[in-house]
Write an enzyme that holds these catalytic residues in place. Structure first.
Site, PDB file in Angstrom:
ATOM      1  N   LYS A   1       6.430 -15.914  -3.153  1.00 51.96           N
ATOM      2  CA  LYS A   1       6.613 -15.242  -1.832  1.00 51.96           C
ATOM      3  C   LYS A   1       5.289 -15.139  -1.583  1.00 51.96           C
ATOM      4  O   LYS A   1       4.626 -14.002  -2.265  1.00 51.96           O
ATOM      5  CB  LYS A   1       7.156 -13.816  -1.567  1.00 51.96           C
ATOM      6  CG  LYS A   1       7.398 -13.292  -0.251  1.00 51.96           C
ATOM      7  CD  LYS A   1       6.090 -13.281   0.390  1.00 51.96           C
ATOM      8  CE  LYS A   1       5.700 -12.255   1.262  1.00 51.96           C
ATOM      9  NZ  LYS A   1       4.374 -11.971   1.593  1.00 51.96           N
TER      10      LYS A   1
ATOM     11  N   GLY B   1      -0.916  -7.327  -6.198  1.00 53.98           N
ATOM     12  CA  GLY B   1      -1.769  -6.932  -5.367  1.00 53.98           C
ATOM     13  C   GLY B   1      -1.935  -5.928  -5.586  1.00 53.98           C
ATOM     14  O   GLY B   1      -2.302  -5.338  -6.699  1.00 53.98           O
TER      15      GLY B   1
ATOM     16  N   GLU C   1     -11.296   0.387  -3.994  1.00 54.34           N
ATOM     17  CA  GLU C   1     -11.060  -1.034  -4.634  1.00 54.34           C
ATOM     18  C   GLU C   1     -11.257  -1.431  -2.954  1.00 54.34           C
ATOM     19  O   GLU C   1     -10.707  -1.182  -2.290  1.00 54.34           O
ATOM     20  CB  GLU C   1     -10.101  -1.479  -4.646  1.00 54.34           C
ATOM     21  CG  GLU C   1     -10.177  -2.835  -5.191  1.00 54.34           C
ATOM     22  CD  GLU C   1      -9.119  -3.345  -5.098  1.00 54.34           C
ATOM     23  OE1 GLU C   1      -7.193  -3.422  -5.150  1.00 54.34           O
ATOM     24  OE2 GLU C   1      -9.246  -4.211  -6.762  1.00 54.34           O
TER      25      GLU C   1
ATOM     26  N   GLU D   1       0.222  -6.658 -11.877  1.00 58.40           N
ATOM     27  CA  GLU D   1      -1.005  -6.538 -12.101  1.00 58.40           C
ATOM     28  C   GLU D   1      -1.811  -6.002 -10.576  1.00 58.40           C
ATOM     29  O   GLU D   1      -1.566  -7.017  -9.225  1.00 58.40           O
ATOM     30  CB  GLU D   1      -1.404  -8.446 -12.139  1.00 58.40           C
ATOM     31  CG  GLU D   1      -3.125  -8.373 -12.972  1.00 58.40           C
ATOM     32  CD  GLU D   1      -3.783  -8.627 -11.667  1.00 58.40           C
ATOM     33  OE1 GLU D   1      -4.185  -7.174 -11.952  1.00 58.40           O
ATOM     34  OE2 GLU D   1      -4.282  -9.067 -11.582  1.00 58.40           O
TER      35      GLU D   1
ATOM     36  N   CYS E   1      -9.789  -8.392  -8.073  1.00 59.77           N
ATOM     37  CA  CYS E   1      -9.510  -7.013  -8.648  1.00 59.77           C
ATOM     38  C   CYS E   1     -10.072  -6.849  -9.770  1.00 59.77           C
ATOM     39  O   CYS E   1     -10.522  -6.074 -10.213  1.00 59.77           O
ATOM     40  CB  CYS E   1      -8.017  -7.384  -8.757  1.00 59.77           C
ATOM     41  SG  CYS E   1      -7.605  -8.564 -10.129  1.00 59.77           S
TER      42      CYS E   1
ATOM     43  N   VAL F   1       1.647  -1.388  -2.750  1.00 59.60           N
ATOM     44  CA  VAL F   1       2.537  -1.280  -2.920  1.00 59.60           C
ATOM     45  C   VAL F   1       3.213  -2.127  -4.063  1.00 59.60           C
ATOM     46  O   VAL F   1       4.380  -2.407  -4.164  1.00 59.60           O
ATOM     47  CB  VAL F   1       2.011  -2.945  -2.278  1.00 59.60           C
ATOM     48  CG1 VAL F   1       3.371  -4.013  -1.842  1.00 59.60           C
ATOM     49  CG2 VAL F   1       1.780  -2.757  -0.646  1.00 59.60           C
TER      50      VAL F   1
HETATM   51  P1  ADP Z   1      -3.778  -7.051  -0.205  1.00 57.43           P
HETATM   52  O1  ADP Z   1      -3.933  -4.893  -0.785  1.00 57.43           O
HETATM   53  O2  ADP Z   1      -4.171  -8.058  -1.656  1.00 57.43           O
HETATM   54  O3  ADP Z   1      -3.482  -7.793   0.757  1.00 57.43           O
HETATM   55  P2  ADP Z   1      -0.758  -6.233  -0.917  1.00 57.43           P
HETATM   56  O4  ADP Z   1      -0.402  -5.449  -1.752  1.00 57.43           O
HETATM   57  O5  ADP Z   1      -0.865  -6.096   0.486  1.00 57.43           O
HETATM   58  O6  ADP Z   1      -2.506  -7.172  -1.871  1.00 57.43           O
HETATM   59  O7  ADP Z   1       0.066  -7.556  -0.305  1.00 57.43           O
HETATM   60  C1  ADP Z   1       0.242  -8.612  -2.173  1.00 57.43           C
HETATM   61  C2  ADP Z   1       1.326  -8.986  -1.674  1.00 57.43           C
HETATM   62  O8  ADP Z   1       2.678  -8.065  -1.226  1.00 57.43           O
HETATM   63  C3  ADP Z   1       1.548  -9.960  -0.623  1.00 57.43           C
HETATM   64  O9  ADP Z   1       2.659 -10.920  -1.354  1.00 57.43           O
HETATM   65  C4  ADP Z   1       2.626  -8.887   0.461  1.00 57.43           C
HETATM   66  O10 ADP Z   1       3.270  -9.576   1.720  1.00 57.43           O
HETATM   67  C5  ADP Z   1       3.718  -8.527  -0.813  1.00 57.43           C
HETATM   68  N1  ADP Z   1       4.427  -6.849   0.313  1.00 57.43           N
HETATM   69  C6  ADP Z   1       3.471  -6.371   0.861  1.00 57.43           C
HETATM   70  N2  ADP Z   1       4.030  -5.655   1.015  1.00 57.43           N
HETATM   71  C7  ADP Z   1       5.586  -5.684   0.744  1.00 57.43           C
HETATM   72  C8  ADP Z   1       6.593  -4.441   0.170  1.00 57.43           C
HETATM   73  N3  ADP Z   1       6.212  -3.317   0.753  1.00 57.43           N
HETATM   74  N4  ADP Z   1       7.368  -4.889  -1.045  1.00 57.43           N
HETATM   75  C9  ADP Z   1       7.027  -6.466  -1.397  1.00 57.43           C
HETATM   76  N5  ADP Z   1       5.679  -7.366  -1.344  1.00 57.43           N
HETATM   77  C10 ADP Z   1       5.115  -6.829  -0.746  1.00 57.43           C
END
Ligand code: ADP
Length: 522
Positions: free
Chosen positions: A213, A266, A420, A289, A323, A270
């Site tokens: 994803k 990410g 961050e 990570e 990161c 999340v």
């Molecule tokens: P960033 O802050 O770097 O944008 P995120 O943690 O928001 O990082 O996103 C990292 C990944 O996690 C993306 O692919 C995003 O679509 C996905 N993501 C965001 N919300 C969820 C969730 N509730 N469950 C699973 N994946 C998610």
């Protein structure tokens, strides 16, 4: 993670251009001469085919140089994830990939690496129009990391084995290392190809199958990589890609009953949701990570020019969207004033502009949300009383460009020292003693990485062991390689990407015990 390759510190800094914001950016505001590469793949990739989402929905993916939509991409959600998981399950339970010898799997992975190398330019351009990354640097750094990573794990594919164990009494035991099954990979937008490779390579080597994803901001290069995987001979169903949003497509993966492991990169926020969803569903294996707020500690005894260059790259590389960015710079008091002067001087040679231009050092932030967020942090720094040494503003009328920004007089409890930011913002703090440096470096909820600049071996060793972080660089910063484990302490997560340890995320250990009769060697 988001990690750049070891080439980054070698990339020459600043050309002789002194205008900082070169013509290409002005043009990008007028949108006249923008390069937009052909976008070939925009659908979900399931069981070796590009398909529409079940709902038929799409979403616009945007070019951060302008904010304009460059392609409509299929919006996958739970139903599409179900179909992809079925394909991956079938490929794992009955397909040939897990049943091939490790050696043969390795040969296919090597072919995949060759194809990525051959198509490096197109991949780099797709990343640029999705996340504003510099095309030339992505080509020489991210693509190289990805191909090296696939080749490293191709070599490991036939070296995965258990061990023989002696038992007390008339028994013997051995362990098997078996692939965990179907793996869900959820990745962010700052290093799409690097993270795809860091996760796909060990997963492929172990014989698992997977669903990716990608982040909603950066799906294009990942779809292209899926196409190349098929070209390389990776069987249908082994790699599937569901483009779409986190709370729908991402959550459907982390909560799926038939996904055996999830590897997430990410935000910490999340990451907690992913772990919660895994716990609430089938207790799938989780590795995370997550974020970082990495300290770079600079002692009096170092060459000041090296210190300034290292600090600069540690913060501003990839526009701060890293990161492991060394966004907290601690400078010992003896060189503090000189450091401030030299780091400010550096700004004049730093070029912000169109990431397709090879003379540019910093492209636009990935999207409007991140752009606004970074500017909000800059405002909070000013409000909380830090001194703005340079920068602090957006550039131009269109696109998401921000000036390299430096704060001094930063206090430990300010938001810019704790959160961050994920943008081109450096926070500089002064320290007197080694004890103070250690205490301040550890004053964070994160523990991803840290840097130490000193010529004193004892100082380097003592500080390396005292900082609670998964990676330490001494007299360098952000050097990474496929063979070196990468992962966090504290709220930066757990589980290793890279290094042979990465294989363990995708393996289960089974022990087999049998009686052994009439052996004279019991
Ligand atoms: P960033 O802050 O770097 O944008 P995120 O943690 O928001 O990082 O996103 C990292 C990944 O996690 C993306 O692919 C995003 O679509 C996905 N993501 C965001 N919300 C969820 C969730 N509730 N469950 C699973 N994946 C998610």
């Amino acid at each position: 993670m988001e990690f750049p390759s070891s080439t980054f510190l070698k990339s020459s800094s600043p050309s002789s251009i002194n205008g900082q914001i070169i013509d290409s950016l002005c043009e990008s505001n007028g949108v006249s001469k923008l390069k937009i590469p052909e976008v070939k793949f925009t659908k979900l990739f399931i069981n070796g085919q590009f398909v529409d989402s079940v709902s038929g929905k799409t979403f616009g993916t945007r070019d951060p140089r302008t904010g304009d939509v460059v392609a409509e991409v299929a919006e996958g959600d739970k139903e599409d994830v179900d179909i992809a998981v079925k394909a991956a399950r079938e490929a794992f339970d009955h397909g040939k990939w897990p049943r091939m010898s490790g050696f043969d799997r390795g040969r296919v992975i090597l072919k995949f690496a060759d194809l990525i190398e051959q198509h490096g330019e197109e991949i780099a351009m797709l990343e640029s129009i999705n996340s504003g990354k510099l095309v030339h640097l992505t080509k020489e750094s991210d693509i190289q990391f990805a191909t090296n990573c696939l080749r490293y794990f191709a070599g490991a594919a036939d070296k995965i084995h258990g061990e023989t164990l002696k038992c007390t009494g008339e028994f013997q035991a051995y362990t098997l290392k078996e692939p965990v099954g179907v793996v869900g990979h959820i990745i962010p937008w700052n290093f799409p190809t690097v993270l795809f490779a860091a996760k796909a390579a060990p997963t492929l080597a172990t014989g698992c199958t997977m669903i990716f994803k990608p982040a909603e901001q950066s799906p294009l290069s990942i779809l292209y990589l899926a196409y190349l995987a098929k070209e390389a001979g990776i069987p249908d169903g082994v790699i599937n890609v569901i483009t779409g949003y986190g709370p729908t497509a991402g959550a459907a993966i982390s909560s799926h009953m038939d996904v055996d492991a999830v590897s997430f990169t990410g935000s910490t926020e999340v990451g907690k949701l992913v772990m919660g969803a895994a716990a609430a569903s089938n207790l799938k294996t989780v590795s995370l990570e997550l974020g970082g707020k990495c300290p770079l500690v600079i002692f009096n005894d170092v060459d000041i020019n090296m210190a300034v260059q290292t600090a600069w790259q540690a913060v501003f590389f990839n526009k701060g969207e890293v990161c492991i960015a060394g966004s907290r710079i601690y400078v010992q008091e003896g060189i503090y004033d000189e450091f401030l002067k030299k780091v400010t001087d550096n700004v004049k040679d730093w070029v912000v502009g169109d990431p397709f231009d090879p003379q540019v050092h910093q492209g636009p932030q990935v999207d409007k949300e991140q752009f606004d967020k970074v500017l909000r942090y800059i405002e909070s720094g000013k409000r909380e009383g830090a001194t703005l040494l340079t920068g602090g503003k957006a550039i131009g009328e269109k696109g998401y460009y921000i000036e390299p920004t430096i704060f001094t007089d930063v206090k430990e409890d300010m938001l810019i020292a704790q959160d961050e930011i994920f943008g081109p913002v450096m926070s500089i703090m002064k320290f007197k003693t080694i004890e103070e440096a250690i205490e301040k470096a550890n004053n964070t909820k994160y523990g991803l990485a840290a840097g130490i600049l000193t010529n004193d071996l004892n100082t380097a060793n003592r500080v390396s062991r005292s900082i609670r972080a998964g990676g330490i660089w001494v007299n360098c910063y952000m050097i990474t390689e496929s063979g070196i484990p990468f992962g966090g302490y504290k709220m930066s997560g757990f589980g290793m990407d890279s290094g042979l340890q990465a294989l363990e995320k995708y393996l289960k250990v089974k022990s087999v015990i049998t009686p052994i009769y009439n052996s004279p060697w019991l």
